[in-house]
Design a protein around this motif. Sequence first.
Motif, PDB file in Angstrom:
ATOM      1  N   THR A 136       9.271 -46.883 -16.589  1.00  0.00           N
ATOM      2  CA  THR A 136       9.314 -47.331 -18.076  1.00  0.00           C
ATOM      3  C   THR A 136       9.240 -46.186 -19.025  1.00  0.00           C
ATOM      4  O   THR A 136       9.821 -45.650 -19.904  1.00  0.00           O
ATOM      5  CB  THR A 136       8.354 -48.554 -18.506  1.00  0.00           C
ATOM      6  N   GLY A 137       7.986 -45.615 -18.993  1.00  0.00           N
ATOM      7  CA  GLY A 137       7.339 -44.483 -19.870  1.00  0.00           C
ATOM      8  C   GLY A 137       7.367 -44.808 -21.259  1.00  0.00           C
ATOM      9  O   GLY A 137       8.144 -44.083 -22.119  1.00  0.00           O
ATOM     10  N   LEU A 162       3.594 -47.386 -29.636  1.00  0.00           N
ATOM     11  CA  LEU A 162       4.089 -48.710 -30.396  1.00  0.00           C
ATOM     12  C   LEU A 162       3.454 -49.899 -29.786  1.00  0.00           C
ATOM     13  O   LEU A 162       3.004 -49.790 -28.766  1.00  0.00           O
ATOM     14  CB  LEU A 162       5.824 -48.781 -30.179  1.00  0.00           C
ATOM     15  N   LEU A 185      12.365 -53.638 -31.540  1.00  0.00           N
ATOM     16  CA  LEU A 185      13.311 -52.552 -31.340  1.00  0.00           C
ATOM     17  C   LEU A 185      14.497 -52.949 -30.425  1.00  0.00           C
ATOM     18  O   LEU A 185      15.622 -52.736 -30.805  1.00  0.00           O
ATOM     19  CB  LEU A 185      12.712 -51.182 -30.918  1.00  0.00           C
ATOM     20  N   LEU A 209      20.237 -50.623 -37.138  1.00  0.00           N
ATOM     21  CA  LEU A 209      19.816 -49.711 -35.843  1.00  0.00           C
ATOM     22  C   LEU A 209      19.184 -48.456 -36.113  1.00  0.00           C
ATOM     23  O   LEU A 209      18.388 -48.038 -35.609  1.00  0.00           O
ATOM     24  CB  LEU A 209      21.139 -49.431 -34.821  1.00  0.00           C
ATOM     25  N   ALA A 265      16.024 -49.277 -37.429  1.00  0.00           N
ATOM     26  CA  ALA A 265      15.266 -49.838 -36.396  1.00  0.00           C
ATOM     27  C   ALA A 265      14.587 -48.371 -35.473  1.00  0.00           C
ATOM     28  O   ALA A 265      13.333 -48.446 -35.222  1.00  0.00           O
ATOM     29  CB  ALA A 265      15.916 -50.654 -35.541  1.00  0.00           C
ATOM     30  N   HIS A 266      15.478 -47.514 -35.273  1.00  0.00           N
ATOM     31  CA  HIS A 266      15.126 -46.307 -34.603  1.00  0.00           C
ATOM     32  C   HIS A 266      14.233 -45.393 -35.546  1.00  0.00           C
ATOM     33  O   HIS A 266      13.042 -44.932 -34.767  1.00  0.00           O
ATOM     34  CB  HIS A 266      16.200 -45.408 -34.071  1.00  0.00           C
ATOM     35  N   ALA A 276      10.696 -47.068 -35.369  1.00  0.00           N
ATOM     36  CA  ALA A 276       9.938 -46.809 -34.150  1.00  0.00           C
ATOM     37  C   ALA A 276       9.341 -45.536 -33.903  1.00  0.00           C
ATOM     38  O   ALA A 276       8.298 -45.416 -33.536  1.00  0.00           O
ATOM     39  CB  ALA A 276      10.984 -47.378 -33.085  1.00  0.00           C
ATOM     40  N   ARG A 293       6.468 -44.895 -36.430  1.00  0.00           N
ATOM     41  CA  ARG A 293       5.395 -45.699 -35.912  1.00  0.00           C
ATOM     42  C   ARG A 293       4.597 -44.952 -34.763  1.00  0.00           C
ATOM     43  O   ARG A 293       3.443 -44.693 -34.778  1.00  0.00           O
ATOM     44  CB  ARG A 293       5.631 -46.999 -35.660  1.00  0.00           C
ATOM     45  N   ASP A 294       5.556 -44.755 -33.851  1.00  0.00           N
ATOM     46  CA  ASP A 294       5.015 -43.919 -32.710  1.00  0.00           C
ATOM     47  C   ASP A 294       4.193 -42.691 -33.024  1.00  0.00           C
ATOM     48  O   ASP A 294       3.230 -42.157 -32.519  1.00  0.00           O
ATOM     49  CB  ASP A 294       5.942 -43.589 -31.611  1.00  0.00           C
ATOM     50  N   ARG A 319       0.987 -42.853 -35.139  1.00  0.00           N
ATOM     51  CA  ARG A 319      -0.295 -43.131 -34.381  1.00  0.00           C
ATOM     52  C   ARG A 319      -0.537 -42.103 -33.473  1.00  0.00           C
ATOM     53  O   ARG A 319      -1.444 -42.344 -32.288  1.00  0.00           O
ATOM     54  CB  ARG A 319       0.060 -44.566 -33.951  1.00  0.00           C
ATOM     55  N   ARG A 366      11.845 -38.385 -20.019  1.00  0.00           N
ATOM     56  CA  ARG A 366      11.159 -39.673 -19.782  1.00  0.00           C
ATOM     57  C   ARG A 366      11.999 -40.771 -19.426  1.00  0.00           C
ATOM     58  O   ARG A 366      13.163 -40.904 -19.933  1.00  0.00           O
ATOM     59  CB  ARG A 366      10.465 -39.917 -21.242  1.00  0.00           C
ATOM     60  N   PRO A 367      11.300 -41.816 -18.694  1.00  0.00           N
ATOM     61  CA  PRO A 367      12.238 -43.018 -18.133  1.00  0.00           C
ATOM     62  C   PRO A 367      12.757 -43.600 -19.459  1.00  0.00           C
ATOM     63  O   PRO A 367      13.898 -44.312 -19.467  1.00  0.00           O
ATOM     64  CB  PRO A 367      11.297 -43.786 -17.144  1.00  0.00           C
ATOM     65  N   TRP A 368      12.074 -43.680 -20.602  1.00  0.00           N
ATOM     66  CA  TRP A 368      12.198 -44.408 -21.694  1.00  0.00           C
ATOM     67  C   TRP A 368      13.637 -44.080 -22.246  1.00  0.00           C
ATOM     68  O   TRP A 368      14.336 -44.854 -22.645  1.00  0.00           O
ATOM     69  CB  TRP A 368      11.290 -44.059 -22.588  1.00  0.00           C
ATOM     70  N   TYR A 407      16.132 -45.769 -20.641  1.00  0.00           N
ATOM     71  CA  TYR A 407      16.487 -47.321 -21.106  1.00  0.00           C
ATOM     72  C   TYR A 407      17.036 -47.265 -22.480  1.00  0.00           C
ATOM     73  O   TYR A 407      17.969 -48.243 -22.610  1.00  0.00           O
ATOM     74  CB  TYR A 407      14.794 -48.124 -21.353  1.00  0.00           C
ATOM     75  N   LEU A 408      16.750 -46.322 -23.294  1.00  0.00           N
ATOM     76  CA  LEU A 408      17.517 -46.280 -24.647  1.00  0.00           C
ATOM     77  C   LEU A 408      18.906 -46.027 -24.491  1.00  0.00           C
ATOM     78  O   LEU A 408      19.908 -46.657 -25.167  1.00  0.00           O
ATOM     79  CB  LEU A 408      16.718 -45.241 -25.515  1.00  0.00           C
TER      80      LEU A 408
END
Lengths: 291, 246
Positions: free
Chosen positions: A83-84, A89, A97, B5, B8-9, B12, B15-16, B19, B80-82, B85-86
């Motif tokens: 996942t990473g 978030l 999202l 979208l 939304a991106h 995200a 926020r990331d 923080r 990154r694996p994320w 996903y995206l």
Amino acid sequence: MSLIEAHALEKRYGTVRAVYDVTFRVEPGEIVALLGRNGAGKTTTIELLLGLRAPDAGSASIRGHAPTTRNARVHVGAMPQHTGFPDGLRVSELLALAAAHYPTPVAAKEILATFDLTELADKRVGELSGGQQRRVALALAFVGNPSVVMLDEPSTGLDVEARRALWEQIRHAADETRCVLFTTHYLEEAEALATRIIVIDGGELRFDGAPRAFRERFGACRLEYIGAPLVHLVPEGATSRTPDGRTVVTTDDTDAYVRALVASATPFSNLRITQSSFEEVFLDLVGGNRS
Amino acid sequence: MNLTLLRAHVAAILRDLMRTPSFLIPTVLFPTMFFLIFAMTYAHTGSGAANFLVCSYVGFAMIGVTLFQFGVGVAVERGRPWERYLRALPVSVATRFAARVVVALIFGMASAGLVALTARLLTPVSLDAAQWGMLALFAVIGAIPFVLIGLAIAYWVAPRGALPVTNVLYLLGLFVGGFWMPPQFLPSIAAAISPFTPTRQYGELLWSVAQPHDAFHAGVVLALYAIAFAAIAIVGYRRDERTRYA
């Protein structure tokens, strides 16, 4: 029209043949396990279906659309093997999202409840345990209310309890309107979850059918006793002797063997008949011991 | 482009990053901090010096945000694996890239804005409204080559190497470009190299707001840099796509 269609898919990495001539369809209501050992070609197959890789030959489609198109992707929810997540978030923000990409997403409250994440909604994903992160990843696959869900090794790295809880959540989230295709190398997982099993080995499709058919087609009964074997009754290699003097016979017709054993007046004791385990069947199949 | 979208991106990513103190503090606060430490004394010698320095530190802020957002940020994320996903989501690469540009603009404006506010409050800076507007415009447009330099780094340098490489280029670029000391005070070797660097040309563009002179040449050179690094970034991007997703 099938929800997922793979036709003669082929993918090579240099000289390595990762997937070869893989053809199958998945219909609504099916939970399909793509089963195989590490490196069998499961993840590559999923990546081809998700449009993350291009096939060298053959084709894939999602509801009739090429996997790389938006028309296909609005129907697909995916859970990657790793996942990473962006650590900063919160769980609810991550789900929001993902949900923003789909026309009719599941309500936030509902998806959190389904995957037992309500208590974790305001936690940052970087603070979650491995099991909790897998649940979030699973929720991400379902939050868009997709008709096609693809999960790449959903329970990898989870302990037995967490794995079983995850199965329960997948069962609960799956329904007649959608299909779930998941890869796994856990035989127990395939048997517990799937309505259909597709076995891939060396990049090739080796079996496609119901779990029961898998066992019936490739499985056999095992007969064990203390005594000498009747070698003329079964094919060569179907009998073996254990160091403690037991005879082990693998046969489709245990009744006939027992009748012959009694008729032959061969002394025997401690007779026991068992069915091949799912794992034995799988190992036989991918090991090439049976055809 | 789908604005829902995009929003939304942007939300995200914002926020990331908000923080992530290791990103937020250096990006937003360091230019102002350095301004307070190194520039205040000279800025108080007169409004001309203050005007020159505020332009320099606005550029310092923009270069930092763009290089690190696109150089380090993209380099780390592409591995990154994320990212996988995206990519499987129904969203175009253009929308996701636009989100990153918007976020860089927001952080750039915040960082540069804080420098400007500090200068306005604590130094005899004397730019009028039109000059502030011109400074903001030049700061944003002139930063485009640095976005592309960042992307070139991101796609040609391994994720682990992106931070040190970006840091070295960033610090050397600022020094040679005359952002830490006026170009006329640079050591001879640095002074000889300086006119050929994108940082120096960016500086010339920004300083033209405080000390009016023809910035056309600087604009042309920056445009050429943008074209060159866009080409390098595109080749790197295609190479990365072939490796990861072919």
